[in-house]
Design an enzyme around this catalytic site. Structure first.
Site, PDB file in Angstrom:
ATOM      1  N   ASP A   1       0.844  -1.189   0.000  1.00 45.76           N
ATOM      2  CA  ASP A   1       0.000   0.000   0.000  1.00 45.76           C
ATOM      3  C   ASP A   1       0.885   1.246   0.000  1.00 45.76           C
ATOM      4  OD1 ASP A   1      -2.322  -1.518   0.190  1.00 45.76           O
ATOM      5  OD2 ASP A   1      -2.535  -1.250   2.350  1.00 45.76           O
TER       6      ASP A   1
ATOM      7  N   ARG B   1      -1.145  -0.630  -8.688  1.00 44.66           N
ATOM      8  CA  ARG B   1      -2.525  -0.264  -8.339  1.00 44.66           C
ATOM      9  C   ARG B   1      -2.590   1.265  -8.340  1.00 44.66           C
ATOM     10  NH1 ARG B   1      -3.593  -1.015  -2.289  1.00 44.66           N
ATOM     11  NH2 ARG B   1      -4.102  -3.201  -2.689  1.00 44.66           N
TER      12      ARG B   1
HETATM   13  C1  LIG Z   1      -8.623  -1.295  -3.417  1.00 49.63           C
HETATM   14  C2  LIG Z   1      -8.193   0.048  -2.907  1.00 49.63           C
HETATM   15  C3  LIG Z   1      -6.933   0.184  -2.367  1.00 49.63           C
HETATM   16  C4  LIG Z   1      -6.497   1.419  -1.915  1.00 49.63           C
HETATM   17  N1  LIG Z   1      -5.211   1.568  -1.483  1.00 49.63           N
HETATM   18  C5  LIG Z   1      -4.757   2.791  -1.138  1.00 49.63           C
HETATM   19  C6  LIG Z   1      -3.389   3.014  -0.825  1.00 49.63           C
HETATM   20  O1  LIG Z   1      -2.559   2.099  -0.846  1.00 49.63           O
HETATM   21  N2  LIG Z   1      -3.023   4.271  -0.482  1.00 49.63           N
HETATM   22  C7  LIG Z   1      -3.905   5.320  -0.466  1.00 49.63           C
HETATM   23  O2  LIG Z   1      -3.504   6.456  -0.185  1.00 49.63           O
HETATM   24  N3  LIG Z   1      -5.209   5.126  -0.756  1.00 49.63           N
HETATM   25  C8  LIG Z   1      -5.652   3.904  -1.080  1.00 49.63           C
HETATM   26  N4  LIG Z   1      -6.970   3.737  -1.412  1.00 49.63           N
HETATM   27  C9  LIG Z   1      -7.950   4.813  -1.105  1.00 49.63           C
HETATM   28  C10 LIG Z   1      -8.062   5.809  -2.249  1.00 49.63           C
HETATM   29  O3  LIG Z   1      -6.882   6.545  -2.363  1.00 49.63           O
HETATM   30  C11 LIG Z   1      -9.244   6.782  -2.023  1.00 49.63           C
HETATM   31  O4  LIG Z   1      -9.057   7.484  -0.831  1.00 49.63           O
HETATM   32  C12 LIG Z   1     -10.584   6.092  -1.951  1.00 49.63           C
HETATM   33  O5  LIG Z   1     -10.677   5.012  -2.824  1.00 49.63           O
HETATM   34  C13 LIG Z   1     -11.720   7.082  -2.306  1.00 49.63           C
HETATM   35  O6  LIG Z   1     -11.539   7.534  -3.622  1.00 49.63           O
HETATM   36  P1  LIG Z   1     -12.441   7.054  -4.868  1.00 49.63           P
HETATM   37  O7  LIG Z   1     -11.502   6.775  -5.992  1.00 49.63           O
HETATM   38  O8  LIG Z   1     -13.309   5.925  -4.481  1.00 49.63           O
HETATM   39  O9  LIG Z   1     -13.237   8.332  -5.288  1.00 49.63           O
HETATM   40  P2  LIG Z   1     -14.188   9.306  -4.466  1.00 49.63           P
HETATM   41  O10 LIG Z   1     -14.470  10.406  -5.407  1.00 49.63           O
HETATM   42  O11 LIG Z   1     -13.603   9.636  -3.149  1.00 49.63           O
HETATM   43  O12 LIG Z   1     -15.492   8.440  -4.213  1.00 49.63           O
HETATM   44  C14 LIG Z   1     -16.381   8.090  -5.254  1.00 49.63           C
HETATM   45  C15 LIG Z   1     -17.666   7.589  -4.617  1.00 49.63           C
HETATM   46  O13 LIG Z   1     -17.423   6.364  -3.925  1.00 49.63           O
HETATM   47  C16 LIG Z   1     -18.125   6.332  -2.692  1.00 49.63           C
HETATM   48  N5  LIG Z   1     -17.150   6.266  -1.591  1.00 49.63           N
HETATM   49  C17 LIG Z   1     -15.813   6.444  -1.672  1.00 49.63           C
HETATM   50  N6  LIG Z   1     -15.254   6.251  -0.459  1.00 49.63           N
HETATM   51  C18 LIG Z   1     -16.258   5.962   0.396  1.00 49.63           C
HETATM   52  C19 LIG Z   1     -16.320   5.656   1.776  1.00 49.63           C
HETATM   53  N7  LIG Z   1     -15.225   5.604   2.534  1.00 49.63           N
HETATM   54  N8  LIG Z   1     -17.528   5.403   2.343  1.00 49.63           N
HETATM   55  C20 LIG Z   1     -18.642   5.406   1.583  1.00 49.63           C
HETATM   56  N9  LIG Z   1     -18.638   5.681   0.246  1.00 49.63           N
HETATM   57  C21 LIG Z   1     -17.479   5.954  -0.329  1.00 49.63           C
HETATM   58  C22 LIG Z   1     -18.969   7.577  -2.630  1.00 49.63           C
HETATM   59  O14 LIG Z   1     -20.219   7.265  -3.201  1.00 49.63           O
HETATM   60  C23 LIG Z   1     -18.211   8.530  -3.546  1.00 49.63           C
HETATM   61  O15 LIG Z   1     -19.043   9.496  -4.115  1.00 49.63           O
HETATM   62  C24 LIG Z   1      -7.395   2.526  -1.932  1.00 49.63           C
HETATM   63  C25 LIG Z   1      -8.656   2.384  -2.495  1.00 49.63           C
HETATM   64  C26 LIG Z   1      -9.053   1.185  -2.998  1.00 49.63           C
HETATM   65  C27 LIG Z   1     -10.408   1.075  -3.631  1.00 49.63           C
END
Ligand SMILES: Cc1cc2nc3c(=O)[nH]c(=O)nc-3n(C[C@H](O)[C@H](O)[C@H](O)COP(=O)(O)OP(=O)(O)OC[C@H]3O[C@@H](n4cnc5c(N)ncnc54)[C@H](O)[C@@H]3O)c2cc1C
Length: 312
Positions: free
Chosen positions: A130, A180
């Site tokens: 991560d 990723r």
């Molecule tokens: C498999 C995976 C691994 C990840 N690994 C890392 C990592 O190693 N390092 C790192 O910094 N980040 C990591 N992340 C987190 C990532 O950086 C984002 O903070 C997170 O995914 C929210 O961004 P989004 O792309 O979903 O878009 P957003 O624009 O934030 O969300 C899009 C939509 O998804 C839904 N949503 C998103 N998050 C939530 C929530 N917590 N609760 C409820 N609904 C939600 C909402 O409907 C929102 O409108 C990871 C995410 C995923 C999916």
């Protein structure tokens, strides 16, 4: 502002101690965390596998300051790999290098990661590192570089909010690394990261297209494709789908990844449409910082945290 406040609180011990005690906080966390022990997590993994999902298991923990904690997390990961191998469940693992002692000593952390990757290699599994806050990015890429020089059973994460990610991706593509792509979950200053959502998204689109364009040049390792599009954002998912269609990127060259408990409807729709989807499943007792980052992703969640903090 709310996002920053929640991310600030994610690093505060006081609220952590308060929330860990309240029943409401524990039940809120249960939406995002599969359970406190490996047995419970493995049954969640099996259920997801049966519904057509790939999984990556994360044993929660980060920012350890004592060598014993780093050694114990390493042992826990090696045990989880062998337990997964012996079970009917199928899953790779994801981990944080600060959990393996990155803040203590780079060499110590590297040797812990080497042990885990060797164990993963031996049972045909895969380790995803991560990405953490930007104060750790260079060190995480350094440790990844060292360990991936001798094993391909390890991959990395890149965050689209960081300015440096374009260059990092160029270097990683040249080394045929498994990547990723996510937006980024930490609170970062304007000196290193885009602050406006539109800019983070635009860079996500740009970087995901670069990765998908190169996806067929790198082979799959342990069933893990070279590119993972990690997002719950409909617009990001849709653009990746149409780009892959338009450029004949085969479905096995990439996968979507989403977090356990977030947008389950979208996860199921993608699987039903024939895409590979991996669910990131955290387990363990150290859920506080992970949970607070999930809360920060939806500012409406601040109210839940406030209610949980004042008791059951
Ligand atoms: C498999 C995976 C691994 C990840 N690994 C890392 C990592 O190693 N390092 C790192 O910094 N980040 C990591 N992340 C987190 C990532 O950086 C984002 O903070 C997170 O995914 C929210 O961004 P989004 O792309 O979903 O878009 P957003 O624009 O934030 O969300 C899009 C939509 O998804 C839904 N949503 C998103 N998050 C939530 C929530 N917590 N609760 C409820 N609904 C939600 C909402 O409907 C929102 O409108 C990871 C995410 C995923 C999916």
């Amino acid at each position: 502002m709310l996002r920053r406040s929640l991310l600030f609180l994610s690093e505060r011990e006081g609220l952590k101690n308060l929330l860990l005690k309240t029943r409401r906080a524990r039940s809120l966390a249960a939406r995002f965390v599969a359970g406190e022990d490996l047995d419970t997590a493995l049954s969640v993994v099996k259920g997801l596998n049966d519904s057509g999902f790939r999984v990556t298991l994360d044993y929660l923990g980060e920012s350890v300051s004592r060598p014993e904690e780093a050694a114990s997390a390493t042992d826990a990961y090696i045990e989880s790999l062998s337990r997964i191998d012996a079970s009917e469940a199928s899953s790779t693992i994801s981990l944080k290098l600060t959990q393996l002692g990155l803040d203590i000593d780079l060499d110590l952390c590297t040797s812990h990661l080497e042990r885990i990757v060797t164990a993963a290699d031996a049972c045909g599994s895969f380790v995803r590192i991560d990405m953490e806050g930007s104060n750790h990015t260079a060190a995480i890429l350094e440790v990844f570089g060292r360990v991936s020089a001798s094993s391909r059973a390890v991959g990395i994460v890149i965050q689209s909010y960081l300015f440096r990610s374009e260059e990092d991706i160029s270097n990683l593509i040249a080394r045929r690394a498994a990547i990723r792509l996510c937006k980024g979950a930490y609170s970062e200053p304007a000196s290193v990261a885009y602050q406006r959502r539109e800019d983070v998204d635009a860079n996500y689109v740009h970087l995901s297209r670069r990765l998908l364009s190169e996806a067929t040049a790198t082979e799959m390792v342990a069933g893990v494709p070279p590119v993972a599009i990690a997002t719950h954002d409909d617009a990001m998912i849709e653009q990746a789908r149409s780009f892959a269609d338009a450029h004949a990127v085969p479905a096995e060259a990439f996968e979507f990844q989403m977090l356990y408990g977030v947008r389950r409807d979208v996860q199921a729709q993608l699987v039903n449409s024939g895409y590979n989807v991996r669910v990131y499943v955290p387990y363990g007792t150290e859920w506080y910082a992970y949970f607070m980052r999930r809360m920060a992703e939806r500012p409406a969640n601040l109210l839940f945290v406030a209610r949980a903090a004042v008791g059951d």
